[in-house]
Design a protein around this motif. Structure first.
Motif, mmCIF file in Angstrom:
data_model
loop_
_atom_site.group_PDB
_atom_site.id
_atom_site.type_symbol
_atom_site.label_atom_id
_atom_site.label_comp_id
_atom_site.label_asym_id
_atom_site.label_seq_id
_atom_site.Cartn_x
_atom_site.Cartn_y
_atom_site.Cartn_z
ATOM 1 N N LEU A 1 0.797 -1.236 0.000
ATOM 2 C CA LEU A 1 0.000 0.000 0.000
ATOM 3 C C LEU A 1 0.825 1.280 0.000
ATOM 4 O O LEU A 1 0.279 2.378 -0.014
ATOM 5 C CB LEU A 1 -0.951 -0.006 1.212
ATOM 6 N N GLY A 2 2.167 1.151 0.074
ATOM 7 C CA GLY A 2 2.995 2.356 -0.040
ATOM 8 C C GLY A 2 2.998 3.248 1.192
ATOM 9 O O GLY A 2 3.395 4.402 1.133
ATOM 10 N N ARG A 3 2.491 2.745 2.328
ATOM 11 C CA ARG A 3 2.526 3.558 3.557
ATOM 12 C C ARG A 3 2.699 2.619 4.737
ATOM 13 O O ARG A 3 2.368 1.428 4.650
ATOM 14 C CB ARG A 3 1.243 4.380 3.719
ATOM 15 N N SER A 4 3.225 3.156 5.841
ATOM 16 C CA SER A 4 3.349 2.312 7.035
ATOM 17 C C SER A 4 2.048 2.408 7.833
ATOM 18 O O SER A 4 1.108 3.086 7.423
ATOM 19 C CB SER A 4 4.551 2.755 7.867
ATOM 20 N N MET A 5 2.016 1.745 8.980
ATOM 21 C CA MET A 5 0.777 1.709 9.747
ATOM 22 C C MET A 5 0.438 3.091 10.297
ATOM 23 O O MET A 5 1.288 3.766 10.862
ATOM 24 C CB MET A 5 0.943 0.717 10.900
ATOM 25 N N GLU A 6 -0.809 3.509 10.108
ATOM 26 C CA GLU A 6 -1.216 4.853 10.527
ATOM 27 C C GLU A 6 -2.457 4.774 11.409
ATOM 28 O O GLU A 6 -3.201 3.793 11.364
ATOM 29 C CB GLU A 6 -1.538 5.711 9.290
ATOM 30 N N LEU A 7 -2.651 5.825 12.172
ATOM 31 C CA LEU A 7 -3.865 5.939 12.994
ATOM 32 C C LEU A 7 -4.513 7.277 12.667
ATOM 33 O O LEU A 7 -3.837 8.318 12.666
ATOM 34 C CB LEU A 7 -3.492 5.884 14.480
ATOM 35 N N GLY A 8 -5.796 7.245 12.379
ATOM 36 C CA GLY A 8 -6.529 8.499 12.165
ATOM 37 C C GLY A 8 -6.862 9.102 13.510
ATOM 38 O O GLY A 8 -7.521 8.459 14.340
ATOM 39 N N VAL A 9 -6.385 10.332 13.780
ATOM 40 C CA VAL A 9 -6.571 10.923 15.112
ATOM 41 C C VAL A 9 -7.515 12.121 15.061
ATOM 42 O O VAL A 9 -7.575 12.843 14.071
ATOM 43 C CB VAL A 9 -5.211 11.361 15.722
ATOM 44 N N SER A 10 -8.244 12.310 16.160
ATOM 45 C CA SER A 10 -9.164 13.427 16.275
ATOM 46 C C SER A 10 -9.585 13.529 17.736
ATOM 47 O O SER A 10 -9.457 12.550 18.487
ATOM 48 C CB SER A 10 -10.382 13.170 15.380
ATOM 49 N N ILE B 1 -14.407 6.992 13.428
ATOM 50 C CA ILE B 1 -13.844 8.315 13.724
ATOM 51 C C ILE B 1 -13.541 9.028 12.396
ATOM 52 O O ILE B 1 -12.966 8.431 11.486
ATOM 53 C CB ILE B 1 -12.524 8.158 14.522
ATOM 54 N N LEU B 2 -13.939 10.291 12.307
ATOM 55 C CA LEU B 2 -13.539 11.092 11.137
ATOM 56 C C LEU B 2 -12.248 11.809 11.505
ATOM 57 O O LEU B 2 -12.261 12.754 12.306
ATOM 58 C CB LEU B 2 -14.628 12.113 10.779
ATOM 59 N N PRO B 3 -11.094 11.348 10.966
ATOM 60 C CA PRO B 3 -9.823 11.876 11.481
ATOM 61 C C PRO B 3 -9.516 13.298 11.015
ATOM 62 O O PRO B 3 -9.842 13.680 9.891
ATOM 63 C CB PRO B 3 -8.791 10.885 10.915
ATOM 64 N N ASP B 4 -8.889 14.086 11.917
ATOM 65 C CA ASP B 4 -8.354 15.398 11.537
ATOM 66 C C ASP B 4 -7.092 15.196 10.711
ATOM 67 O O ASP B 4 -6.777 15.992 9.841
ATOM 68 C CB ASP B 4 -7.992 16.216 12.788
#
Length: 456
Positions: free
Chosen positions: A73-82, A103-106
């Motif tokens: 996927l071309g990216r490392s593990m991420e978390l959507g934060v808000s 969650i709708l991430p900022d």
């Protein structure tokens, strides 16, 4: 569109080898699509020329080497934060499990975080009140500190963790305070206990919970504390909150590291744990702290159960090197029925002197703390002597010290998991206990404080 590979060479436990890949990077996320269209996630552990060793997040059952395909996927593990994460419960990979909306991430953040520049760190010096006398009075927690709790199997560290999470606050300010709670490899009952405990007291409104259960994959266990710390960094340094991160149980995390290291056939270190465990733990613990010019802070309480009650075991040993002290739970005190069974003598907070005194707690705090330590240590010695030689062998003053030790355990340490004591109450109980001893014995306290508090 990500390129698809149908070159899976072999699958062994949580690991899979994919050949002939191009432009794939370490730690990159991937997606495996099975013949029936089911998708599973993985991440890259190792790249060797055109070969990628990937680690599966779910089980490997049903993966057919011939018909399954992989895309990276071309990216490392991420978390959507808000800020909407507050009052929510997530699994170990940051997916909501409380039946609430997504969650709708900022913003989306890499869960591995960025190391804090040592020159940008501010020194921890503000007092955090946990409401637990044995911590506040004697092993004080300071904002930005890392203070682990060393427990052992069967001891009530879960109750103590929940109590601190419910009660902790920065005294004397109205600044926003949040708790990020990460549970790794715990049972369903424990998970339920934590969630209900937060809900019934309303503490969930200012908390974010990440729950990784014992039957979840080991890989997820390694991601859980990173997810929690990413949420904490966002709340602390973007939203200016004071965040307390509680992580339990670090021992389960280290065991997951060992399991994956063994699957990769790495050379084991002490007790079979990987040689890089120190660096790995440091990459978690060192994300706590305060930054110059920013209001927020991250204070961390990692909890670990010492295998075989052995504090020289690699996990507590390495944790002790990286953190600033430890709070030790004692099996003897637990057998006596003390709640919480904190053994104050071997416990230590290396930053306690920075967070106490006039304007922070009270001007007599440092003196009374030293006197209580000294009197309790002497009282325990007197009690041991009494066991060997009988009470008749003790002097009158030794009998007073023995009485002090009993009263100290009963009234100071043993407060229960539902009592939230202010620092003033804790200090006043300390003075009550010191009045058991004659004034001439209190050599560690200045006369002005003795005049003011002892003669009350």
């Amino acid at each position: 569109m990500a390129k698809e590979y149908r070159t899976i060479q072999e699958v062994a436990g949580p690991l899979m080898m994919v050949r002939g890949v191009e432009g794939v990077a370490y730690d990159e996320l991937g997606e495996i699509e099975l013949a029936d269209g089911e998708k599973r996630r993985c991440r890259v552990l190792e790249i060797d020329g055109g070969n990628a060793l990937v680690q599966l997040f779910e089980s490997s059952t049903g993966i057919n080497v011939e018909s399954s395909k992989v895309r990276f996927l071309g990216r490392s593990m991420e978390l959507g934060v808000s800020e909407d994460m507050l009052s929510r419960v997530f699994d170990g990979l940051g997916r909501p499990i409380d039946n609430g909306p997504e969650i709708l991430p900022d913003e989306r953040r890499d869960v591995n975080g960025l190391p804090m520049n040592p020159a940008a760190r501010a020194y921890p010096e503000e007092f955090i009140q946990t409401g637990v006398s044995a911590i506040d009075g004697l092993n004080t927690l300071v904002r930005g500190q890392k203070l682990p709790i060393f427990s052992a199997s069967g001891l009530p560290h879960a109750q103590l963790a929940a109590q601190i999470a419910r009660q902790a606050k920065v005294v004397g300010t109205q600044e926003p305070f949040a708790v990020v709670f990460a549970a790794m490899g715990i049972t369903f009952e424990e998970s339920n206990y934590f969630i209900e405990s937060f809900r019934e007291t309303g503490a969930i409104d200012r908390a974010v919970l990440f729950m990784n259960l014992a039957n979840d994959p080991a890989v997820e266990r390694i991601a859980t504390p990173r997810m929690a710390l990413t949420a904490a960094e966002y709340l602390a340094f973007e939203k200016g909150m004071h965040v307390l991160v509680i992580m339990t149980d670090i021992t389960n995390y280290a065991d997951a590291l060992r399991e994956i290291s063994a699957a990769r056939k790495e050379v084991p270190g002490r007790r079979g744990y990987p040689g890089y465990m120190y660096t790995d733990l440091a990459s978690l613990y060192e994300r706590a702290g305060r930054q110059k010019g920013r209001n927020g802070s991250i204070t961390m309480i990692p909890i670990l159960t010492m295998p075989e009650d052995d504090k020289t075991h690699p996990i507590p040993d390495l944790t002790g090197y990286i953190t600033e002290g430890q709070v030790i739970l004692s099996r003897d005190l637990y057998r006596k029925g003390l709640e919480p069974p904190i053994d104050v003598l071997p416990s230590l907070s290396r930053l306690k002197d920075k967070g106490i005194g006039a304007g922070k707690t009270r001007e007599d705090h440092a003196n009374t703390m030293n006197q209580l330590f000294a009197a309790y240590a002497r009282g325990k010695d007197a009690k041991e002597l009494m066991v060997i030689l009988g009470e008749a062998a003790l002097t009158d003053i030794d009998k007073l010290y023995a009485k002090f030790a009993d009263e100290f355990e009963e009234r100071y340490v043993n407060q229960g998991y539902r009592t939230d004591r202010s620092i003033q109450e804790t200090l006043d109980i300390g003075w009550d206990l010191l009045r058991i001893l004659p004034r001439s014995e209190l050599k560690r306290i200045k006369d002005e404080y003795l005049d003011r508090y002892y003669e009350k």
